[in-house]
Each structure stands twice: as structure tokens, then as C-alpha cells.
Motif scaffolding. Structure first.
Motif, mmCIF file in Angstrom:
data_model
loop_
_atom_site.group_PDB
_atom_site.id
_atom_site.type_symbol
_atom_site.label_atom_id
_atom_site.label_comp_id
_atom_site.label_asym_id
_atom_site.label_seq_id
_atom_site.Cartn_x
_atom_site.Cartn_y
_atom_site.Cartn_z
ATOM 1 N N ASN A 11 -4.975 -4.983 11.349
ATOM 2 C CA ASN A 11 -5.936 -4.492 10.349
ATOM 3 C C ASN A 11 -5.283 -3.438 9.466
ATOM 4 O OD1 ASN A 11 -8.425 -4.467 9.089
ATOM 5 N ND2 ASN A 11 -9.266 -2.881 10.423
ATOM 6 N N ARG A 12 -4.090 -3.727 8.976
ATOM 7 C CA ARG A 12 -3.288 -2.686 8.323
ATOM 8 C C ARG A 12 -3.670 -2.421 6.870
ATOM 9 N NH1 ARG A 12 2.768 -2.878 8.346
ATOM 10 N NH2 ARG A 12 2.392 -4.950 7.556
ATOM 11 N N LEU A 13 -4.262 -3.379 6.181
ATOM 12 C CA LEU A 13 -4.551 -3.208 4.759
ATOM 13 C C LEU A 13 -5.909 -2.539 4.584
ATOM 14 C CD1 LEU A 13 -4.048 -3.648 1.756
ATOM 15 C CD2 LEU A 13 -4.881 -5.988 2.010
ATOM 16 N N ARG A 14 -5.918 -1.366 3.944
ATOM 17 C CA ARG A 14 -7.159 -0.650 3.674
ATOM 18 C C ARG A 14 -7.224 -0.311 2.185
ATOM 19 N NH1 ARG A 14 -8.703 1.535 8.662
ATOM 20 N NH2 ARG A 14 -7.811 0.159 10.255
ATOM 21 N N ILE A 34 -11.879 -8.059 1.832
ATOM 22 C CA ILE A 34 -12.060 -6.932 2.746
ATOM 23 C C ILE A 34 -13.133 -6.009 2.184
ATOM 24 C CG2 ILE A 34 -9.685 -7.006 3.598
ATOM 25 C CD1 ILE A 34 -9.031 -4.669 1.771
ATOM 26 N N ASP A 35 -13.658 -5.130 3.033
ATOM 27 C CA ASP A 35 -14.612 -4.115 2.587
ATOM 28 C C ASP A 35 -13.863 -2.865 2.151
ATOM 29 O OD1 ASP A 35 -16.836 -5.700 3.215
ATOM 30 O OD2 ASP A 35 -16.802 -5.016 5.312
ATOM 31 N N TYR A 63 -4.375 1.651 0.081
ATOM 32 C CA TYR A 63 -4.367 1.523 -1.379
ATOM 33 C C TYR A 63 -5.564 2.299 -1.923
ATOM 34 C CZ TYR A 63 -0.944 -2.096 -0.479
ATOM 35 O OH TYR A 63 0.187 -2.765 -0.059
ATOM 36 N N LEU A 64 -5.294 3.255 -2.800
ATOM 37 C CA LEU A 64 -6.328 4.134 -3.341
ATOM 38 C C LEU A 64 -6.512 3.819 -4.820
ATOM 39 C CD1 LEU A 64 -4.947 7.462 -1.808
ATOM 40 C CD2 LEU A 64 -6.503 5.824 -0.742
ATOM 41 N N LEU A 65 -7.661 3.260 -5.187
ATOM 42 C CA LEU A 65 -7.897 2.852 -6.573
ATOM 43 C C LEU A 65 -8.674 3.934 -7.305
ATOM 44 C CD1 LEU A 65 -8.772 -0.689 -7.815
ATOM 45 C CD2 LEU A 65 -9.878 1.310 -8.825
ATOM 46 N N ILE A 307 -1.919 -6.046 -5.465
ATOM 47 C CA ILE A 307 -2.020 -5.378 -4.161
ATOM 48 C C ILE A 307 -1.608 -6.333 -3.040
ATOM 49 C CG2 ILE A 307 -3.651 -4.452 -2.461
ATOM 50 C CD1 ILE A 307 -5.181 -3.207 -4.817
ATOM 51 N N TRP A 308 -2.101 -7.561 -3.132
ATOM 52 C CA TRP A 308 -1.774 -8.551 -2.103
ATOM 53 C C TRP A 308 -0.270 -8.805 -2.041
ATOM 54 C CZ3 TRP A 308 -2.874 -10.673 2.152
ATOM 55 C CH2 TRP A 308 -2.286 -11.892 2.523
ATOM 56 N N ARG A 309 0.364 -8.934 -3.206
ATOM 57 C CA ARG A 309 1.807 -9.219 -3.214
ATOM 58 C C ARG A 309 2.615 -8.036 -2.707
ATOM 59 N NH1 ARG A 309 3.453 -13.285 -8.103
ATOM 60 N NH2 ARG A 309 1.631 -14.655 -7.973
#
Length: 321
Positions: A11-14, A34-35, A63-65, A307-309
Motif C-alpha cells: 500500500n505504498r502509493l498515497r 485510490i482514495d 504525492y502531495l497535490l 504520478i503512475w509512471r
């Protein structure tokens, strides 16, 4: 590797959202499947911002948008505080996703005793703890060189180009509103079936004040597409549009990634000079600044794919080849 497999890898991608453009962050989260990660954000009585991450992100790729739009200082400070909170929560890697990079216009010294705020902001992000930056349509590409951490620069032009292509224009000419934007306009024209290029030569007397002087190229009887990275007060675009009308342009469309819309921008843009003003949603546009000629396109899928790449450790630049 399938997206679902990678997303379930510890669950590494936030993905976190600052307060500047929550709707865009929600669109990006839906693209990624994802949420948005939970976070408390509140202010003390004197205006100071307090942030607390509401779940464990130890070892996560965060990742902070947050676009640095109006109020610029508040949103910039908020982003740095969230970066600091994630660093102290032991995130493995922190990527600042900045759809609109604030303070970008002061990117070099053109006179004595002035600051280079684009570089100052870069230093602030790094000192706060960002490991990587993903930004969209910088005012000048050289800003990437101000960072000693990985920097991914993506463009909003694909969604605008796709929209323009759907209109099946004939006799189109791409127009740069100033000499500094020629490279951007040339790249734009090349992707519009190698459309011809025109350039507006102007003399800027002060910040946000433009005086159009001359047109290089032919627009008579053509559909003119003015291309810029942002629309701030719209002074440059409206003066350019007046010149294009004088030179015989049949229709005028304005295209930009960032809808800053300061001052009298809205009244200028709906003055009848433009058939349509096409922007993206890197900056949220309040209802009071919307008008009939305005079209807002979403860049959520572009940002989500970037972000995905990055997370998959594949090429981001190949998105635009």
C-alpha cells in the motif's frame, strides 16, 4: 505489472491534497483508483496552519497535490508544512505535485537588486523535505535547473490540442502573444498538423502592462489561436487579439494552461474579441470568474498518468513524444 498489483505492494502509493484544488486531486485519485489520504488541516486563531497526517505513511511513496495559486503565500506555506509533516512521519519518498508553480515569473535577474523568486521557492521545497517535484507548464523551462532533486515537467497542451482537433478548423494559424513564447507556440503549431506561426511583437512598460507594436506573420481570413502558459490580467492577450482583428483574423481563440484571472481579466476576456477562451483546471475557477466563452478542460488524467509512471519508475517524458 498491473496497476492493482503495484498499488497493493505494501500500500505504498498515497495521494494527499492541499486546500488549493481539492476537486482536481479527487479526479486524480479516481484515475489512480485510490482514495485521498486523510489529513487534518486547521488554523490557529492568528492564522497559523496546523497539519496532521491521519494514518501511517511509514515507508510510503507520498504525492502531495497543491497548486500555488491565489492566495499564493498561503498555499505555498501549506504545501511546505504538509511536506514537513510527511517527512517527519517517515514517508519513503515525497513528491510535490504542483499543477501551477507560483513565483515563476521572476526567474532571472534583468536588473540590479532584485530577487529570483523561482529559485527561492525551489530552495524552500527542497529544504522542507521534498524528494521530487512534478509540475505542469512552467513559465520557463529553465526553472527545472534550480532543483538538485528529480524534476518532472509535464504539459497541459495535449488536452487543449485534442479539444481543438475536434473542432476541425480550416486555415488555422497559431499565434505567440510575445517573442518569449515562440518556442511554446511553435511546438503547439507543429502538433496542429504543422500549422503556420505568427508572432506578436510588444513592448512591456511594466509588470502586467503590455503594449502591442507589430505582427510578424499572416492571419488575414484565418482562425487565429493565441497560445500562452497562463492568463493573468489578460492584458497581453486582449491587446494581441485587437491587433489580430486589425490584421484581418476571421476568428480568435485563446488557449492557456493556467487560468490565473487577476484584476480585470474576466471583463477583458468576455469583451467580444474571443470566440472562445480555453484553459485547464490546474487552478480552480470560482463561479464569479466564469463566463460564456470559457471552456475548462481537465488535466487530471495527465497528472494521474504522470504520478503512475513515476511510481512505476517508467518514463514521464515519453508521454509527450
Amino acid at each position: 505489472m498491473e496497476k492493482n498489483q503495484l498499488l497493493s505492494d505494501s500500500n505504498r502509493l498515497r495521494l494527499f491534497s492541499g486546500s488549493a484544488n481539492v476537486p482536481l486531486a479527487q479526479e486524480v485519485s479516481r484515475y489512480l483508483g485510490i482514495d485521498l489520504a486523510p489529513m487534518i488541516r486547521k488554523r490557529f486563531a492568528d492564522g497559523e496552519l496546523y497539519v496532521q497526517i491521519q494514518e501511517s505513511i511509514r515507508g510510503a511513496d507520498v504525492y502531495l497535490l497543491q497548486p500555488c495559486c491565489n492566495p499564493v503565500n498561503d498555499h505555498l506555506m501549506e504545501l511546505m508544512i504538509v511536506i514537513d509533516a510527511c517527512r517527519r512521519a517517515s514517508a519513503r519518498q515525497i513528491t510535490a505535485v504542483i499543477p501551477y508553480y507560483g513565483y515563476a515569473r521572476a526567474d532571472r535577474k534583468t536588473a540590479g537588486r532584485e530577487s529570483i523568486t523561482a529559485k527561492l521557492v525551489a530552495n524552500l521545497f527542497v529544504q522542507a523535505g521534498a524528494n521530487r517535484v512534478l509540475a505542469m507548464d512552467l513559465h520557463s523551462a529553465q526553472i527545472q535547473g534550480y532543483f538538485d532533486i528529480p524534476f518532472d515537467h509535464v504539459y497541459g497542451s495535449p488536452v487543449i490540442l485534442e479539444y481543438l482537433a475536434s473542432k476541425n478548423f480550416r486555415d488555422i494559424v497559431v499565434v505567440s502573444p510575445d517573442v518569449g513564447g515562440v518556442a511554446r507556440a511553435r511546438a503547439f503549431a507543429k502538433k496542429l498538423d504543422d500549422a503556420p506561426l505568427a508572432i506578436i511583437d510588444k513592448r512591456r512598460q511594466d509588470h502586467n502592462v503590455a503594449e502591442v507594436m507589430n505582427l510578424i506573420g499572416n492571419v488575414r481570413g484565418k482562425t487565429a489561436v493565441l497560445v500562452d502558459d497562463m492568463i493573468d490580467t489578460a492584458g497581453t492577450l486582449t491587446e494581441g487579439a485587437r491587433l489580430l482583428r486589425q490584421e484581418g483574423a476571421r476568428q480568435i481563440y485563446a488557449c492557456a494552461t493556467h487560468a490565473v484571472f487577476s484584476g480585470d481579466a474576466v471583463s477583458r476576456l468576455q469583451s467580444g474579441l474571443f470566440e472562445e477562451v480555453i484553459v485547464t483546471n490546474t487552478i480552480p475557477i470560482p463561479e464569479k470568474k466564469q463566463f460564456p466563452q470559457l471552456t475548462v478542460l481537465s488535466v487530471a488524467n495527465l497528472i494521474g498518468e504522470a504520478i503512475w509512471r513515476i511510481h512505476e519508475e517508467s518514463s514521464v517524458s515519453s508521454m509527450f513524444r
